[in-house]
Design a protein around this motif. Sequence first.
Motif, PDB file in Angstrom:
ATOM      1  N   LYS A 219       0.835  -1.204   0.000  1.00 12.45           N
ATOM      2  CA  LYS A 219       0.000   0.000   0.000  1.00 12.45           C
ATOM      3  C   LYS A 219       0.869   1.253   0.000  1.00 12.45           C
ATOM      4  O   LYS A 219       1.971   1.269   0.548  1.00 12.45           O
ATOM      5  N   GLN A 220       0.334   2.314  -0.583  1.00 21.51           N
ATOM      6  CA  GLN A 220       1.013   3.607  -0.489  1.00 21.51           C
ATOM      7  C   GLN A 220       0.867   4.143   0.936  1.00 21.51           C
ATOM      8  O   GLN A 220      -0.134   3.898   1.605  1.00 21.51           O
ATOM      9  N   ARG A 221       1.865   4.866   1.381  1.00 19.37           N
ATOM     10  CA  ARG A 221       1.816   5.380   2.749  1.00 19.37           C
ATOM     11  C   ARG A 221       2.334   6.805   2.775  1.00 19.37           C
ATOM     12  O   ARG A 221       3.156   7.220   1.944  1.00 19.37           O
ATOM     13  N   GLU A 222       1.856   7.528   3.767  1.00 18.77           N
ATOM     14  CA  GLU A 222       2.319   8.880   4.007  1.00 18.77           C
ATOM     15  C   GLU A 222       3.509   8.849   4.957  1.00 18.77           C
ATOM     16  O   GLU A 222       3.787   7.832   5.604  1.00 18.77           O
ATOM     17  N   GLU A 225       3.845   6.996   8.579  1.00 18.41           N
ATOM     18  CA  GLU A 225       2.955   5.848   8.699  1.00 18.41           C
ATOM     19  C   GLU A 225       3.737   4.543   8.595  1.00 18.41           C
ATOM     20  O   GLU A 225       4.796   4.491   7.972  1.00 18.41           O
ATOM     21  N   LYS A 226       3.182   3.494   9.187  1.00 17.80           N
ATOM     22  CA  LYS A 226       3.786   2.176   9.064  1.00 17.80           C
ATOM     23  C   LYS A 226       3.536   1.620   7.668  1.00 17.80           C
ATOM     24  O   LYS A 226       2.509   1.884   7.053  1.00 17.80           O
ATOM     25  N   ALA A 227       4.502   0.868   7.187  1.00 22.94           N
ATOM     26  CA  ALA A 227       4.327   0.225   5.877  1.00 22.94           C
ATOM     27  C   ALA A 227       3.289  -0.882   6.007  1.00 22.94           C
ATOM     28  O   ALA A 227       3.331  -1.685   6.948  1.00 22.94           O
ATOM     29  N   LYS A 228       2.349  -0.927   5.056  1.00 20.95           N
ATOM     30  CA  LYS A 228       1.279  -1.927   5.093  1.00 20.95           C
ATOM     31  C   LYS A 228       1.091  -2.554   3.717  1.00 20.95           C
ATOM     32  O   LYS A 228       1.428  -1.966   2.702  1.00 20.95           O
ATOM     33  N   ASP A 329      -3.728   2.867  -6.272  1.00 22.90           N
ATOM     34  CA  ASP A 329      -3.593   2.072  -5.057  1.00 22.90           C
ATOM     35  C   ASP A 329      -4.586   0.923  -5.137  1.00 22.90           C
ATOM     36  O   ASP A 329      -5.548   0.862  -4.409  1.00 22.90           O
ATOM     37  N   THR A 375       0.938  -4.977   8.535  1.00 20.70           N
ATOM     38  CA  THR A 375       2.147  -4.169   8.691  1.00 20.70           C
ATOM     39  C   THR A 375       3.387  -5.034   8.473  1.00 20.70           C
ATOM     40  O   THR A 375       3.393  -6.229   8.790  1.00 20.70           O
TER      41      THR A 375
END
Length: 528
Positions: A219-222, A225-228, A329, A375
């Motif tokens: 997933k894209q993350r800001e 944020e944790k990588a998911k 996404d 995660t």
Amino acid sequence: MTVSRLLALLALALCSQASPLAAQQLVISAEPTDVSITIYRAPGRGDGAINANWPQGYALITETRTVHLPAGDATVRFEGVSEGMFPESAMVTGLPNGVREKNRDARLLSPQGLVDAYLKREVSITRTDKATGVSRTQDVFITAGPAGGVIFESDEGFEALRCTGLPERMTFSKIPADLSAKPTLSILTTSQQAVAAKLTLTYLASGFDWQANYIATVKQREAGEKAKMDLFAWLTVANGGNQSFENANMMVVAGEPNRERRADQVRPTGGALIIRCWPMQRTDQVPYNPGYILSRPPMPPPAPAPMMYHDEGAEIMVTATRRSEKMMDMASPVAVVVAEQEDLGDLKLYRVPERVAVSAKGQKQVAMIVQPGVTYERIYVANAGNYNENSGAISYILRSKNDADNGLGVPLPAGRVAVFENSFVGPLLAGEGALPDRAINNEIEVEVGSSSDVRLSVIETRRSKRKSSWQAVVTNARDHPVSFEMEIPYDISGRVKAIDVIDGVPTWRVTVPANDEAKLSYAIKLRE
């Protein structure tokens, strides 16, 4: 008629005399009304691929059939059982007086099966003259076949079937009683009176297998944020036999039950005749054509690439269709039916909640695991023994823990994992890895690929009789920090603060800043 043909026909007449079994009545069971199939993975296959030619797993099959038994002795035939049946495992319940004898009939009704059944027997051959259109039929005696060709003897001598250049067909006087169109289990039973019985047939059969096929969509993350990732798994079932199981209750078992190795099961005979004739011309006139490659038509040209163009301020266009922001996404596949997981002792059982068709020579996929928002950490890993002074690319893995805190907490059967990363044109394949069986609370690691942006060199700086000194340098050309781990498969001399022992292996763990490098100096013991 030759002496050999006369003797063979005499022996056939003697063998065809009535036997005590002739008094038995033949009963054909009805088609199964209820089928359950439980499939077990091939022992020892791990995360490897299913054998496409003949799957090496097995299945437990249960069928319910109705038969009308006459009074007295009867032979009941269960047609359409799996061709990989282990006959010694077959159990039949529901008979008034049980089973006296059982046999697996492996000779199938087919061109090969007919020739094999009529070997050393008489058949008719009809030939048509291409010039006049006149057909001539004569009785011949099959002397060899069916593997590689069919040889027969007539009053004109020995000949090979379909090698004269004339249209030919064989005619058989009748279908042998022991040939069935489908693999068959026959049993001998006795009943005091005529009765309609509902029977349950249960047996083990080879030629099945299953595996889990995972799709991990990062997933894209800001920032912060944790990588998911979304984790989705298909339950892929393979049936290598020629029998389909319609409207079946299907289950699979994860894990490896204790099962003794046995010899390969003999598969039913049958199939088309394979005729090989020597060319009619001289050998020097036969063109050299290995594999008939020259006779194959040329491959068609590839399809044109999708039309693509770019205008200012717009996304890339594919086949004249604008890519929406939602494609940036993309989620994992949407599951309508998901296999339900249950405990089976120390094993895990996955039950498909709806009836399905397990097709012959086919595969079926059903959603198995749907876990969004898992995660993970991206870790760059290396083994010091595989590197030298030349800088080399480093592999990276996705690591997580199989617990509820990380969005998992479910048993994960072994299988292949396809990892997709997002891009401005949608998800792209980043790599494929393998996942072994993982129980709840186990650590999960999937190797995705290697990166040329993160590189490692290991250089020997000094050597003495007792130890060798080394320096490892890892560089990071990416615009963000990366986590790095290097295993050192040797005995470390002295204590190095940056080295921890993980699972008995000295390991260097470090976070390498963006566009920077990290170094480690260490020494290993040498054997005297």
